[in-house]
Design a protein around this motif. Structure first.
Motif, PDB file in Angstrom:
ATOM      1  N   CYS A 251       5.464  -9.605  -4.062  1.00  0.00           N
ATOM      2  CA  CYS A 251       4.539  -9.025  -3.227  1.00  0.00           C
ATOM      3  C   CYS A 251       4.547  -7.599  -2.938  1.00  0.00           C
ATOM      4  O   CYS A 251       3.240  -6.931  -3.025  1.00  0.00           O
ATOM      5  N   LEU A 255       1.155  -5.124  -4.457  1.00  0.00           N
ATOM      6  CA  LEU A 255       0.601  -4.022  -3.946  1.00  0.00           C
ATOM      7  C   LEU A 255       0.541  -2.743  -4.654  1.00  0.00           C
ATOM      8  O   LEU A 255      -0.307  -2.052  -4.790  1.00  0.00           O
ATOM      9  N   GLY A 325      -0.330  -3.389   3.102  1.00  0.00           N
ATOM     10  CA  GLY A 325      -1.274  -4.440   2.811  1.00  0.00           C
ATOM     11  C   GLY A 325      -2.772  -4.205   3.756  1.00  0.00           C
ATOM     12  O   GLY A 325      -3.773  -3.977   2.995  1.00  0.00           O
ATOM     13  N   ASN A 421      -5.174  -8.277  -1.325  1.00  0.00           N
ATOM     14  CA  ASN A 421      -4.008  -7.751  -1.051  1.00  0.00           C
ATOM     15  C   ASN A 421      -3.276  -7.835   0.229  1.00  0.00           C
ATOM     16  O   ASN A 421      -2.310  -7.749   0.276  1.00  0.00           O
ATOM     17  N   SER A 425       0.397  -9.117   1.399  1.00  0.00           N
ATOM     18  CA  SER A 425       1.489  -8.628   2.258  1.00  0.00           C
ATOM     19  C   SER A 425       1.811  -9.626   3.259  1.00  0.00           C
ATOM     20  O   SER A 425       3.190  -9.401   3.721  1.00  0.00           O
TER      21      SER A 425
END
Length: 478
Positions: A251, A255, A325, A421, A425
């Motif tokens: 994760c 990003l 995020g 995205n 997060s």
């Protein structure tokens, strides 16, 4: 030569710098004229007509190879790091020099050799840890690791800057030519100045050579009296937090790669920014992250003195992840170039926590002995986002060309991708919670959780009992 070892520090960390710089070339080369944005537009001056899927594959294939760096690292351990790093550097130089030719010959061939470069580049990071072990004296290993982080982000910023300028001024091909030439120059320096054993260095002063001889003697004596158990991959893979941290790592890097590989295309399509502007932008973002790492490293001791260890580390992992995020998700919603740049700067400031109180710090503190192997596993898995992010982006944004509302619909799809995205997060935040629940005993029982100066003698022995550490951290978890 006095302090000869510092030359080896620079050469090793420079490979990380140049590797990260070279990764920025493909997306900016595409924007700078390598590929058409819209094949149906007769005014588009791009050299090659590539679809979104082919573009995404070419951008992401490097990370297919890089994601299995545990394999290349294992080969380097068996065959020798110096030999393997020299071979990897040579392959990188040849691949970069021949990209313009392979792209013209066959996009498939160009994609394959980029994947090969990703695989061999997997040894560069682990080579820095080997360099820290072999070439450092006293406590200089920490210096090598710090230089690795500084060089990585410097390269990630200077690379797009240089590639953007070259693509705009003399053409995208010269960005690849320069990258390949620098790799070969670095290889030449390695062959001349970095033998397998520091004692064999030709230009080292006699005083420094004697220091390395003494270090080698001490290491041989330590190995003879070593009583600790050897590294066990089986035990490492039994640790529950490893799998939760792997999800968190994917994760976190998703990003990062959404910004580094896909955000340039969004800025170019929506705001009309050229490769030169994007080069300046990514230079500023990377320098911001470098400064942020320094500032957070200064802030961490202050927080450790006032917040329980677990609270501090969870804070440094969870809050920045969520806010990063949120920043990415808000970029398309603002619809404004200045606001978008500010959000990206905030995102990169928060990225600095990764190296100061975030996942890399926690991984070391949970298991200092095996942290290099665990970091290698987490980094390899996390780098999979390098090819996942472009593929997900293509799935969100691909659209048949020629329709009247093509650009309007495409902008909407870009917005959906960056909102995705934000959801990524949240998954990263939840993975930390799962790690705390499933691996509770691993967080509580490990003696390295004793990190206060008044509880531990750093670098020596723990002066409080393990039972006291367990009680203290169990109380924190409650």
């Amino acid at each position: 030569m006095v302090c000869y070892r510092f030359l080896s520090f620079f050469i090793c960390t420079f490979l990380i710098f140049h590797d990260n710089a070279s990764r920025a070339i493909p997306p900016l080369a595409m924007i700078g004229g390598m590929a058409k944005k819209n094949c149906s537009d007769p005014l588009d001056t791009g050299d090659y007509c590539w679809g979104d899927q082919l573009k995404a594959t070419f951008l992401g294939v490097f990370y297919y190879g890089y994601a299995i760096q545990m394999v290349s690292t294992y080969l380097a351990v068996r065959l020798g790091f110096t030999r393997c790093v020299r071979l990897a550097t040579f392959i990188c130089g040849v691949v970069q020099l021949t990209v313009p030719a392979t792209v013209a010959l066959s996009p498939v061939l160009a994609t394959i050799v980029q994947g090969l470069r990703g695989f061999v580049c997997g040894v560069f990071l682990s080579n820095n840890f080997d360099c820290a072990r072999k070439w450092s004296l006293n406590d200089e290993a920490k210096l090598v690791i710090s230089l690795t982080g500084i060089m990585a982000y410097s390269g990630a910023g200077i690379g797009p800057f240089a590639a953007g300028l070259l693509s705009k001024s003399v053409g995208w091909r010269y960005a690849f030519y320069l990258s390949g030439a620098v790799f070969l120059v670095a290889l030449t320096f390695m062959c001349i100045f970095m033998p397998d054993d520091p004692i064999d260095a030709k230009f080292m002063s006699e005083k420094e050579r004697q220091m390395f001889l003494k270090k080698k003697e001490n290491e041989e004596n330590r190995i003879k009296t070593e009583t600790e158990d050897k590294l066990s991959l089986k035990l490492i893979f039994k640790r529950k937090y490893l799998y939760c941290f792997s999800i968190y790592g994917i994760c976190r890097t998703f990003l990062f790669f959404s910004i580094s590989t896909m955000m340039p295309f969004y800025f170019n399509e929506v705001f009309g920014t050229d490769s030169e502007f994007l080069g300046y932008l990514f230079l500023a973002l990377s320098l911001t992250t470098g400064v942020a790492i320094f500032l957070f490293s200064r802030l961490l001791p202050y927080l450790d003195a006032r917040i329980p260890w677990l609270h501090c580390r969870v804070l440094m992992m969870v809050v920045p992840m969520f806010l990063r995020g949120l920043c990415v998700a808000l970029v398309p919603i603002t619809g404004n170039l200045t606001a978008s740049v500010v959000l990206l700067i905030i995102h990169n400031i928060l990225t600095g926590t990764v190296y100061a109180g975030g996942i890399l710090t926690v991984t070391f503190e949970l298991d200092p002995i095996n942290c290099t192997v665990i970091v290698g596993i987490l980094n390899g898995i996390g780098q999979a986002s390098g090819f996942i992010a472009p593929l997900v982006s293509a799935a969100f944004t691909s659209l048949d060309e020629g329709t009247a509302d093509y650009w309007q619909v495409r902008e909407t799809r870009w917005r959906n991708f960056f909102l995705f995205n934000g959801g990524v997060s949240v998954v990263g935040v939840l993975s930390v919670g799962v790690a705390l629940v499933l691996g509770r005993e691993e967080w509580v029982k490990h003696p390295s959780l004793c990190v206060r100066e008044n509880e531990c003698d750093i670098g020596s022995a723990v002066v409080v009992t393990e039972s006291q550490v367990i009680q203290n951290n169990a109380a924190t978890l409650k």
